[in-house]
Design an enzyme around this catalytic site. Structure first.
Site, PDB file in Angstrom:
ATOM      1  N   LYS A 293      -5.114  41.392  45.411  1.00 43.08           N
ATOM      2  CA  LYS A 293      -4.410  42.581  45.367  1.00 43.08           C
ATOM      3  C   LYS A 293      -5.718  44.207  45.187  1.00 43.08           C
ATOM      4  CE  LYS A 293       0.102  41.987  44.442  1.00 43.08           C
ATOM      5  NZ  LYS A 293       1.689  42.332  43.827  1.00 43.08           N
TER       6      LYS A 293
ATOM      7  N   LYS B 249       6.872  38.196  50.077  1.00 43.68           N
ATOM      8  CA  LYS B 249       7.785  39.578  50.593  1.00 43.68           C
ATOM      9  C   LYS B 249       7.141  39.885  51.421  1.00 43.68           C
ATOM     10  CE  LYS B 249      10.039  39.818  46.647  1.00 43.68           C
ATOM     11  NZ  LYS B 249      10.342  40.828  45.100  1.00 43.68           N
TER      12      LYS B 249
ATOM     13  N   LYS C  49       1.253  31.903  50.918  1.00 40.25           N
ATOM     14  CA  LYS C  49       2.570  32.041  50.111  1.00 40.25           C
ATOM     15  C   LYS C  49       3.571  32.648  50.991  1.00 40.25           C
ATOM     16  CE  LYS C  49       3.863  35.338  46.760  1.00 40.25           C
ATOM     17  NZ  LYS C  49       3.672  35.445  45.669  1.00 40.25           N
TER      18      LYS C  49
HETATM   19  P1  AMP Z   1       8.872  38.276  43.036  1.00 39.32           P
HETATM   20  O1  AMP Z   1       8.595  38.362  44.496  1.00 39.32           O
HETATM   21  O2  AMP Z   1       6.242  38.281  42.993  1.00 39.32           O
HETATM   22  O3  AMP Z   1       8.725  39.299  42.519  1.00 39.32           O
HETATM   23  O4  AMP Z   1       7.934  36.920  42.663  1.00 39.32           O
HETATM   24  C1  AMP Z   1       9.379  36.475  41.660  1.00 39.32           C
HETATM   25  C2  AMP Z   1       9.535  35.270  41.448  1.00 39.32           C
HETATM   26  O5  AMP Z   1       8.872  34.247  42.892  1.00 39.32           O
HETATM   27  C3  AMP Z   1       8.301  34.903  41.236  1.00 39.32           C
HETATM   28  O6  AMP Z   1       8.360  33.437  39.620  1.00 39.32           O
HETATM   29  C4  AMP Z   1       7.736  33.907  41.352  1.00 39.32           C
HETATM   30  O7  AMP Z   1       6.015  32.645  41.323  1.00 39.32           O
HETATM   31  C5  AMP Z   1       8.452  33.661  42.915  1.00 39.32           C
HETATM   32  N1  AMP Z   1       7.955  33.255  44.054  1.00 39.32           N
HETATM   33  C6  AMP Z   1       7.274  33.888  44.534  1.00 39.32           C
HETATM   34  N2  AMP Z   1       6.833  33.587  46.034  1.00 39.32           N
HETATM   35  C7  AMP Z   1       7.461  32.377  45.981  1.00 39.32           C
HETATM   36  C8  AMP Z   1       6.962  31.806  46.525  1.00 39.32           C
HETATM   37  N3  AMP Z   1       6.643  31.512  48.008  1.00 39.32           N
HETATM   38  N4  AMP Z   1       7.590  30.153  46.194  1.00 39.32           N
HETATM   39  C9  AMP Z   1       7.778  30.038  45.431  1.00 39.32           C
HETATM   40  N5  AMP Z   1       8.027  30.993  44.325  1.00 39.32           N
HETATM   41  C10 AMP Z   1       7.798  31.907  44.482  1.00 39.32           C
END
Ligand code: AMP
Ligand code: TRP
Length: 326
Positions: free
Chosen positions: A111, A195, A192
């Site tokens: 990032k 969002k 990955k």
């Molecule tokens: P965040 O969007 O960064 O707040 O992620 C929230 C949770 O979702 C965390 O536990 C991440 O590891 C999980 N996560 C985010 N993107 C993925 C993805 N593409 N596949 C699996 N888990 C994800």
């Protein structure tokens, strides 16, 4: 009773990856563990946010948790910023964490490379995450594999703190599912599903319409050999779809391969689209019912009471161990 805890950032509508990687695991485990689930709004502000949008997203995320079958009777649900002990504890942990260790975190490297004006908060982000975890003496932290390094850092911080000041924290472990731990972008399946992805066609969001879901899955990148086989190296697109199916149908990768061994890619994609639509339409129906209900505030009021009481105890213990205050 053993404890689990996780948080998600309220930055835009969550994706199928968030659902499979984090929320679904909380749902699966909520009957057996004392469960804590929070909205990581303090983590969200490590990058620029529009305050109005952020505010909206916080409430929406809570409604999504509930729509995904998170049971408020079985989970302590709260907003991170409403528990100011997290940031206090984070500071105390920061002063026990080496700068070098933080600069070695992969997410920080990624990032900070992308934005030369990155904030100091982006560097200290994993320490706040360690505070979120260590405050409650949790046993397991359900996360997607991308967050594993941060949970491991939380472990190291806890071990180190215990060594320096005497036993203060339980040592947590990441809880990562066998399948679907990392859902990949549909267009670029070596990346990955995120969002913040630039191309929205690669990302399925929990509140996407049926039409959007079907169109995105049918257009997902695959390969040319027409075999439904799990092989991340050589067939990342198909493997990702297998992962999605296997996670949502709750059957193994092997069984998924077998079930679809005679299918064409188009037929298989349709089956994946069907199961994703079924799951998400169900979630959306519940979401629309609760998004404006007063129950949401009650849940947060109850959650923060429990969380704060526990956090205060940990904070006082840390102060005493570190010789702070009067
Ligand atoms: P965040 O969007 O960064 O707040 O992620 C929230 C949770 O979702 C965390 O536990 C991440 O590891 C999980 N996560 C985010 N993107 C993925 C993805 N593409 N596949 C699996 N888990 C994800
Ligand atoms: N950093 C996590 C993410 O972006 C969210 C998070 C914050 C978290 N604090 C946490 C996850 C504590 C698990 C435990 O995915």
């Amino acid at each position: 009773m053993k404890k689990i805890l996780t948080g998600l950032q309220p930055t835009g509508t969550i994706t199928l990856g968030n659902y499979i990687g984090a929320i679904k695991q909380m749902v699966k485990n909520q009957n057996e563990y004392d469960s804590y689930l929070f909205i990581a709004d303090m983590h969200a502000i490590t990058v620029k946010q529009d305050p109005i949008v952020l505010h909206e997203n916080i409430k929406n995320l809570l409604a999504i948790y509930l729509a995904c079958d998170i049971d408020p009777q079985k989970n302590t649900i709260f907003i991170q910023s409403e528990n100011e002990y997290h940031t206090n504890i984070s500071w105390m942990l920061e002063c026990n964490t080496s700068y070098g260790e933080l600069t070695r975190m992969t997410q920080f490297k990624d990032k900070s490379r992308k934005n030369e004006k990155f904030t100091a908060g982006l560097l200290t982000y994993p320490v706040l995450m360690a505070a979120d975890i260590l405050t409650y003496d949790v046993d397991y932290v359900p996360v997607g594999i991308d967050q594993k390094q941060h949970v491991e850092l939380a472990r190291d911080i806890a071990i180190n703190f215990n060594k320096t000041y005497g036993n203060t924290f339980k040592i947590p472990e990441p809880l990562i599912t066998e399948t679907g731990t990392k859902i990949m972008d549909l267009i670029n399946p070596t990346k990955k599903m995120s969002k913040s992805s630039e191309n929205q066609n690669g990302v399925i969001r929990i509140l996407d319409s049926e039409e959007e879901i079907r169109s995105k899955i049918m257009r997902a990148t695959t390969d040319s050999d027409n075999q439904i086989k799990f092989d991340i190296e050589n067939k990342p697109g198909i493997s990702n779809l297998i992962n999605i199916y296997s996670a949502l149908a709750e059957i193994s990768i092997k069984d998924t391969e077998q079930k679809f061994s005679n299918y064409s890619y188009a037929e298989f994609k349709k089956a994946v689209a069907d199961i994703v639509v079924e799951k998400l339409m169900n979630i959306q129906e519940k979401y629309n019912k609760i998004i404006n209900s007063k129950e949401l505030d009650d849940i947060l009021d109850n959650g923060i009471k429990v969380a704060k009481k526990e956090a205060k105890e940990k904070y006082e213990l840390m102060k005493e161990k570190m010789g702070l205050g009067r």
